[in-house]
Design a protein around this motif. Structure first.
Motif, PDB file in Angstrom:
ATOM      1  N   ARG A 227      -2.040   4.170  -1.555  1.00  0.00           N
ATOM      2  CA  ARG A 227      -0.826   4.253  -2.154  1.00  0.00           C
ATOM      3  C   ARG A 227       0.031   3.243  -1.646  1.00  0.00           C
ATOM      4  O   ARG A 227       0.942   2.539  -2.465  1.00  0.00           O
ATOM      5  CB  ARG A 227      -0.307   5.858  -1.834  1.00  0.00           C
ATOM      6  CG  ARG A 227      -0.944   6.844  -2.600  1.00  0.00           C
ATOM      7  CD  ARG A 227      -0.092   7.925  -2.510  1.00  0.00           C
ATOM      8  NE  ARG A 227       0.180   8.357  -1.126  1.00  0.00           N
ATOM      9  CZ  ARG A 227      -0.463   9.328  -0.099  1.00  0.00           C
ATOM     10  NH1 ARG A 227      -1.666   9.957  -0.752  1.00  0.00           N
ATOM     11  NH2 ARG A 227      -0.119   9.639   1.028  1.00  0.00           N
ATOM     12  N   LYS A 228      -0.066   2.770  -0.285  1.00  0.00           N
ATOM     13  CA  LYS A 228       0.725   1.548   0.133  1.00  0.00           C
ATOM     14  C   LYS A 228       0.381   0.233  -0.587  1.00  0.00           C
ATOM     15  O   LYS A 228       1.024  -0.462  -1.027  1.00  0.00           O
ATOM     16  CB  LYS A 228       0.387   1.687   1.745  1.00  0.00           C
ATOM     17  CG  LYS A 228       1.319   0.449   2.325  1.00  0.00           C
ATOM     18  CD  LYS A 228       0.928   0.519   3.826  1.00  0.00           C
ATOM     19  CE  LYS A 228       1.900  -0.729   4.430  1.00  0.00           C
ATOM     20  NZ  LYS A 228       1.490  -0.823   5.965  1.00  0.00           N
ATOM     21  N   LYS A 229      -0.991  -0.013  -0.767  1.00  0.00           N
ATOM     22  CA  LYS A 229      -1.461  -1.206  -1.347  1.00  0.00           C
ATOM     23  C   LYS A 229      -0.871  -1.077  -3.031  1.00  0.00           C
ATOM     24  O   LYS A 229      -0.823  -2.203  -3.413  1.00  0.00           O
ATOM     25  CB  LYS A 229      -2.911  -1.193  -1.442  1.00  0.00           C
ATOM     26  CG  LYS A 229      -3.399  -1.680   0.167  1.00  0.00           C
ATOM     27  CD  LYS A 229      -4.849  -1.522   0.296  1.00  0.00           C
ATOM     28  CE  LYS A 229      -5.398  -1.773   1.563  1.00  0.00           C
ATOM     29  NZ  LYS A 229      -6.682  -1.951   1.934  1.00  0.00           N
ATOM     30  N   LEU A 230      -0.828   0.033  -3.414  1.00  0.00           N
ATOM     31  CA  LEU A 230      -0.381  -0.028  -5.038  1.00  0.00           C
ATOM     32  C   LEU A 230       1.303  -0.074  -4.966  1.00  0.00           C
ATOM     33  O   LEU A 230       1.641  -0.130  -6.305  1.00  0.00           O
ATOM     34  CB  LEU A 230      -0.704   1.418  -5.500  1.00  0.00           C
ATOM     35  CG  LEU A 230      -2.548   1.298  -5.751  1.00  0.00           C
ATOM     36  CD1 LEU A 230      -2.668   2.696  -6.483  1.00  0.00           C
ATOM     37  CD2 LEU A 230      -2.795   0.404  -6.730  1.00  0.00           C
ATOM     38  N   SER A 231       2.028   0.223  -3.983  1.00  0.00           N
ATOM     39  CA  SER A 231       3.372   0.009  -3.821  1.00  0.00           C
ATOM     40  C   SER A 231       4.058  -1.441  -4.095  1.00  0.00           C
ATOM     41  O   SER A 231       4.810  -1.927  -2.964  1.00  0.00           O
ATOM     42  CB  SER A 231       4.142   0.913  -2.646  1.00  0.00           C
ATOM     43  OG  SER A 231       3.428   2.035  -2.721  1.00  0.00           O
ATOM     44  N   VAL A 232       3.581  -2.050  -5.051  1.00  0.00           N
ATOM     45  CA  VAL A 232       3.915  -3.623  -5.039  1.00  0.00           C
ATOM     46  C   VAL A 232       4.447  -3.770  -6.383  1.00  0.00           C
ATOM     47  O   VAL A 232       4.286  -2.866  -7.226  1.00  0.00           O
ATOM     48  CB  VAL A 232       2.574  -4.520  -4.879  1.00  0.00           C
ATOM     49  CG1 VAL A 232       2.231  -4.361  -3.386  1.00  0.00           C
ATOM     50  CG2 VAL A 232       1.346  -4.177  -5.589  1.00  0.00           C
ATOM     51  N   THR A 233       4.728  -4.982  -6.669  1.00  0.00           N
ATOM     52  CA  THR A 233       5.639  -5.315  -8.027  1.00  0.00           C
ATOM     53  C   THR A 233       4.807  -6.811  -8.564  1.00  0.00           C
ATOM     54  O   THR A 233       5.187  -7.255  -9.656  1.00  0.00           O
ATOM     55  CB  THR A 233       7.117  -5.634  -7.962  1.00  0.00           C
ATOM     56  OG1 THR A 233       7.312  -6.661  -6.977  1.00  0.00           O
ATOM     57  CG2 THR A 233       7.781  -4.669  -7.533  1.00  0.00           C
ATOM     58  N   ALA A 234       3.788  -6.905  -7.600  1.00  0.00           N
ATOM     59  CA  ALA A 234       2.894  -8.211  -8.230  1.00  0.00           C
ATOM     60  C   ALA A 234       1.390  -7.672  -7.848  1.00  0.00           C
ATOM     61  O   ALA A 234       0.903  -7.357  -7.148  1.00  0.00           O
ATOM     62  CB  ALA A 234       3.380  -9.314  -7.609  1.00  0.00           C
TER      63      ALA A 234
END
Length: 369
Positions: A227-234
């Motif tokens: 979930r942390k690794k997917l909390s991105v905008t790029a």
């Protein structure tokens, strides 16, 4: 297996296939499936397979065919014959015929991407034995199902079925996929990679897949690190580990692909999807997503399969599996007969009654149910 009519059609793009010829060719395929039958019966396998074929083409039951069609046997002797089918020889034959049909149009020297999926058929009633059925999300008023594991290749944008395996209640997904891949590995082509859905996100199953080819599949989002690794905008490439400290622990390259939903299906904003990208470390996340998205075309195969599947209330898992096999064989035959045999030529596509679903109902006197 020798299927002369099919070979003639595939080598002659102007060959016209009438409904009567299509029925004859379909029966030729189905009669390759062994059926011991009833000794001393006035019927023969051709009589039984014709009833099954009518039921599949009309998406009705054996009872629907025998009740509403003239000059067919009664339901009872037909079902008596079907109960003599033996699961393993029947399943082997279905997969052999699928392979024969697929290799009529596939280049045996070209490597392929294989797609694997699990298909659930809802089951209403009482199973004949414990562990026979699987549980699924509630659908059609039941949570019981018979499950099947399937393998496909996408060629020229079309999904060809390579193999089918039943998944008994006691089977793990890894066991079912291992049996399925054992069938796929008998094909003459090499496997480049395997595409699967989130069901693949199990350490033991990933190990089974990797023994055949690098797998690509979406990751599940229940783990905090993901979930942390997917909390991105790029978009970016990273790594993730599954089954830390356990027998099937492994670290895999993970592609995080970020897209923007501009009102698509009523959604908006940023969407990040993570993919286990074995063998694709040198690709961009967008390229990994594009490779994986080709798998969605197998839904077209399921749509046609459901249009060629007989319905039944029998508790016999073997007969149900047989009907599933017949559905995939007819869908595969329908697809192969329309296959382009050379650039600019379509086999039985522009000239054949197979070009529409309504024409798949054989006009030989069946009135449906």
């Amino acid at each position: 297996m020798n299927i002369p009519k099919l070979k003639q059609v595939l080598t002659d793009p102007d060959e016209f296939i009438s409904n009567r010829q299509l029925k004859a060719l379909s029966l030729e395929l189905l009669l390759l499936i062994p059926m011991p039958g009833i000794e001393g019966s006035p019927l023969d396998p051709g009589d039984i397979m014709e009833v099954v074929l009518r039921a599949a083409a009309g998406t009705t039951s054996v009872n629907g065919v025998t009740t509403n069609t003239e000059e067919t046997p009664n339901r009872e002797p037909v079902m008596d014959w079907l109960h003599t089918i033996q699961k393993d020889p029947m399943l082997d034959s279905v997969n052999d015929i699928l392979a024969t049909l697929a290799m009529t149009v596939l280049d045996r020297h070209r490597s392929r991407t294989v797609c694997i999926d699990f298909m659930d058929n809802p089951f209403h009633g009482t199973p004949s034995s414990d562990g026979e059925t699987r549980r699924m999300a509630a659908r059609d008023g039941t949570t019981q199902c018979h499950r099947y594991c399937t393998a496909f290749v996408i060629a020229q944008g079309k999904p060809l079925t390579l193999a089918v395996e039943p998944v008994a209640g006691e089977d793990s997904k890894a066991d079912a996929v291992e049996r399925l891949l054992a069938r796929v590995e008998t094909y003459p082509f090499e496997i480049d990679r395997i595409l699967m859905d989130r069901d693949a996100y199990v350490g033991k199953l990933i190990g089974v897949l990797r023994e055949s080819a690098p797998p690509v599949f979406p990751v599940k989002t229940g783990k905090a690190s993901i979930r942390k690794k997917l909390s991105v905008t790029a978009s970016y490439m990273t790594e993730e580990t599954i089954c830390e400290g356990k027998e099937h622990e492994q670290t895999f390259p993970m592609a995080v692909n970020v897209t923007y939903q501009n009102g698509d299906r009523g959604k908006s904003g940023v969407k990040a999807t993570g993919y286990a990208a074995y063998g694709l470390k040198d690709r961009t996340p967008a390229q990994v997503a594009t490779i994986y998205n080709k798998r969605s075309r197998i839904e077209k195969s399921y749509e046609k399969f459901r249009e060629a599947r007989a319905v039944t209330t029998t508790p016999s898992t073997t007969i149900r599996l047989f009907y599933v096999g017949v559905g995939f064989l007819l869908e595969q035959l329908w697809l192969v007969l329309q296959w382009p045999c050379s650039p600019g030529h379509a086999v039985a596509g522009e000239h054949s009654p197979l070009s529409s679903r309504s024409e798949m109902r054989f006009s030989t006197g069946s009135s449906g149910s």
